[in-house]
Design an enzyme around this catalytic site. Structure first.
Site, PDB file in Angstrom:
ATOM      1  N   ASP A  10       0.838  -1.208   0.000  1.00 44.08           N
ATOM      2  CA  ASP A  10       0.000   0.000   0.000  1.00 44.08           C
ATOM      3  C   ASP A  10       0.867   1.249   0.000  1.00 44.08           C
ATOM      4  OD1 ASP A  10      -2.435  -1.341  -0.119  1.00 44.08           O
ATOM      5  OD2 ASP A  10      -2.450  -1.694   2.032  1.00 44.08           O
ATOM      6  N   LEU A  60      -8.777  -4.677  -6.421  1.00 46.89           N
ATOM      7  CA  LEU A  60      -9.460  -3.431  -6.789  1.00 46.89           C
ATOM      8  C   LEU A  60     -10.885  -3.381  -6.235  1.00 46.89           C
ATOM      9  CD1 LEU A  60      -8.206  -2.994 -10.475  1.00 46.89           C
ATOM     10  CD2 LEU A  60      -7.197  -2.159  -8.349  1.00 46.89           C
ATOM     11  N   LYS A  61     -11.343  -4.463  -5.630  1.00 51.17           N
ATOM     12  CA  LYS A  61     -12.678  -4.509  -4.986  1.00 51.17           C
ATOM     13  C   LYS A  61     -13.745  -3.878  -5.878  1.00 51.17           C
ATOM     14  CE  LYS A  61     -10.903  -4.348  -0.249  1.00 51.17           C
ATOM     15  NZ  LYS A  61      -9.516  -3.950  -0.474  1.00 51.17           N
ATOM     16  N   ASP A  64     -19.833  -2.592  -9.257  1.00 48.32           N
ATOM     17  CA  ASP A  64     -20.503  -1.818 -10.306  1.00 48.32           C
ATOM     18  C   ASP A  64     -21.539  -2.721 -10.958  1.00 48.32           C
ATOM     19  OD1 ASP A  64     -21.008   0.160 -12.341  1.00 48.32           O
ATOM     20  OD2 ASP A  64     -18.969   0.902 -12.044  1.00 48.32           O
ATOM     21  N   ILE A  65     -22.164  -2.272 -12.024  1.00 45.93           N
ATOM     22  CA  ILE A  65     -23.168  -3.114 -12.682  1.00 45.93           C
ATOM     23  C   ILE A  65     -22.468  -4.295 -13.378  1.00 45.93           C
ATOM     24  CG2 ILE A  65     -24.815  -1.223 -12.958  1.00 45.93           C
ATOM     25  CD1 ILE A  65     -23.939  -1.069 -15.920  1.00 45.93           C
ATOM     26  N   PRO A  66     -23.224  -5.386 -13.627  1.00 46.41           N
ATOM     27  CA  PRO A  66     -22.594  -6.599 -14.174  1.00 46.41           C
ATOM     28  C   PRO A  66     -21.763  -6.349 -15.430  1.00 46.41           C
ATOM     29  CG  PRO A  66     -24.811  -7.106 -13.467  1.00 46.41           C
ATOM     30  CD  PRO A  66     -24.655  -5.617 -13.305  1.00 46.41           C
ATOM     31  N   ASN A  67     -22.278  -5.564 -16.373  1.00 49.68           N
ATOM     32  CA  ASN A  67     -21.549  -5.351 -17.630  1.00 49.68           C
ATOM     33  C   ASN A  67     -20.188  -4.692 -17.387  1.00 49.68           C
ATOM     34  OD1 ASN A  67     -21.401  -5.226 -20.601  1.00 49.68           O
ATOM     35  ND2 ASN A  67     -21.447  -3.013 -20.235  1.00 49.68           N
ATOM     36  N   ARG A 171      -3.209  -8.531  13.067  1.00 51.68           N
ATOM     37  CA  ARG A 171      -2.370  -7.729  13.956  1.00 51.68           C
ATOM     38  C   ARG A 171      -1.808  -8.650  15.038  1.00 51.68           C
ATOM     39  NH1 ARG A 171      -2.733  -4.921  10.257  1.00 51.68           N
ATOM     40  NH2 ARG A 171      -3.424  -2.771  10.087  1.00 51.68           N
ATOM     41  N   GLY A 199      -0.288  -5.693   5.683  1.00 44.44           N
ATOM     42  CA  GLY A 199       0.312  -4.507   5.091  1.00 44.44           C
ATOM     43  C   GLY A 199       1.225  -3.800   6.057  1.00 44.44           C
ATOM     44  N   ARG A 200       0.683  -2.781   6.724  1.00 45.33           N
ATOM     45  CA  ARG A 200       1.503  -1.887   7.555  1.00 45.33           C
ATOM     46  C   ARG A 200       2.368  -2.569   8.612  1.00 45.33           C
ATOM     47  NH1 ARG A 200      -3.696   1.745   8.409  1.00 45.33           N
ATOM     48  NH2 ARG A 200      -4.516  -0.355   8.060  1.00 45.33           N
TER      49      ARG A 200
HETATM   50  O1  C5P Z   1      -1.999  -2.437   6.576  1.00 47.34           O
HETATM   51  P1  C5P Z   1      -3.019  -3.528   6.759  1.00 47.34           P
HETATM   52  O2  C5P Z   1      -2.430  -4.823   7.285  1.00 47.34           O
HETATM   53  O3  C5P Z   1      -4.221  -3.079   7.519  1.00 47.34           O
HETATM   54  O4  C5P Z   1      -3.502  -3.848   5.261  1.00 47.34           O
HETATM   55  C1  C5P Z   1      -4.591  -4.675   4.977  1.00 47.34           C
HETATM   56  C2  C5P Z   1      -4.821  -4.714   3.507  1.00 47.34           C
HETATM   57  O5  C5P Z   1      -5.950  -5.560   3.246  1.00 47.34           O
HETATM   58  C3  C5P Z   1      -5.139  -3.359   2.876  1.00 47.34           C
HETATM   59  O6  C5P Z   1      -4.488  -3.328   1.610  1.00 47.34           O
HETATM   60  C4  C5P Z   1      -6.633  -3.368   2.680  1.00 47.34           C
HETATM   61  O7  C5P Z   1      -7.028  -2.666   1.522  1.00 47.34           O
HETATM   62  C5  C5P Z   1      -6.938  -4.847   2.507  1.00 47.34           C
HETATM   63  N1  C5P Z   1      -8.282  -5.275   2.902  1.00 47.34           N
HETATM   64  C6  C5P Z   1      -8.792  -5.089   4.177  1.00 47.34           C
HETATM   65  N2  C5P Z   1     -10.066  -5.491   4.482  1.00 47.34           N
HETATM   66  C7  C5P Z   1     -10.823  -6.112   3.581  1.00 47.34           C
HETATM   67  C8  C5P Z   1     -10.313  -6.333   2.290  1.00 47.34           C
HETATM   68  C9  C5P Z   1      -9.021  -5.915   2.006  1.00 47.34           C
HETATM   69  O8  C5P Z   1      -8.092  -4.553   5.035  1.00 47.34           O
HETATM   70  N3  C5P Z   1     -12.025  -6.560   3.892  1.00 47.34           N
END
Ligand code: C5P
Length: 216
Positions: A10, A60-61, A64-67, A171, A199-200
């Site tokens: 990220d 990219l989650k 939107d509409i199906p098409n 975490r 991520g972080r």
């Molecule tokens: O930094 P952190 O560990 O919180 O990152 C979690 C990642 O997972 C982020 O990129 C976030 O967009 C993604 N994510 C999420 N929850 C969801 C789906 C995806 O935190 N339900």
């Protein structure tokens, strides 16, 4: 299973993303490119990551509409990423359209974002988080989706769920950020996660290489 860890890149620029990639082993983890990095750097960065032999989760989650979703998934599939995401709240027709367009990439349905609490869901949908999650899992179950994205706290309700469970909200230590429904990596794996997304806690750690070891 090898490569159960997905590291979320990220960042808003390729320099930081590629620097982090240099600290990772493509045999031990996949990487996730989300909206922020994709909007910043686009397909060129996806190619650069592929050249370094990493499997890629393009998160990219889509909602939107199906098409629109179907045409977008077709494009994503052309670029040979391994996994991508849609929101299950897009509904049955959108989910089916995404699956039909997916060729050989895995499509996952995002259930309830790990940043949302029960109060948030009550305000948005006037139902409990538990009810909303149950409805979305039923949709995923009746579809050709390859799996779902869910919080680690919901894993105990998914013992009979046969598709992939990809789990952010990890975490190992208490954190003061936007994630709400969290568990440690070992608790998530023990509760049935097929992949965890981190991520972080890795990318923003003082020593990312050391931090990584706590999640493998
Ligand atoms: O930094 P952190 O560990 O919180 O990152 C979690 C990642 O997972 C982020 O990129 C976030 O967009 C993604 N994510 C999420 N929850 C969801 C789906 C995806 O935190 N339900």
């Amino acid at each position: 299973m090898s490569k159960r860890l997905i590291v979320a890149l990220d960042f808003d620029n390729k320099v930081d993303a590629l620097r982090t990639l240099d600290l990772l082993d493509c045999n031990k983890c996949m990487v996730k490119v989300g909206l922020q990095l994709f909007v910043s750097e686009g397909w060129e960065l996806i190619s650069a990551i592929k050249q370094k032999n990493f499997d890629i989760f393009l998160d990219l989650k889509l909602h939107d509409i199906p098409n629109t979703v179907s045409k977008t998934i077709e494009k994503i599939a052309d670029f040979g990423v391994n996994m991508t995401t849609i929101h299950l709240t897009g509904g049955e027709n959108m989910i089916d359209a995404a699956c039909q367009a997916s060729k050989d990439i895995k499509v996952l349905g995002v259930s309830v974002l790990t940043s949302l609490s029960n109060d948030d869901i009550l305000k948005i949908a006037s139902i409990t988080l538990e009810e909303k999650f149950k409805n979305l899992i039923a949709l995923a179950n009746n579809s050709d989706l390859d799996g779902i994205v869910c919080s680690p706290q919901e894993l105990t309700t998914l013992k009979d769920f046969q598709k992939l469970k990809v789990v952010p909200g990890i975490r190992n230590k208490p954190s003061n950020d936007d994630q709400v429904r969290v568990l440690s990596a070992s608790d998530a794996y023990n509760s049935g996660a097929d992949f965890i997304v981190v991520g972080r806690p890795i990318t923003q750690a003082f020593n990312p290489t050391e931090a990584l070891k706590d999640f493998l």
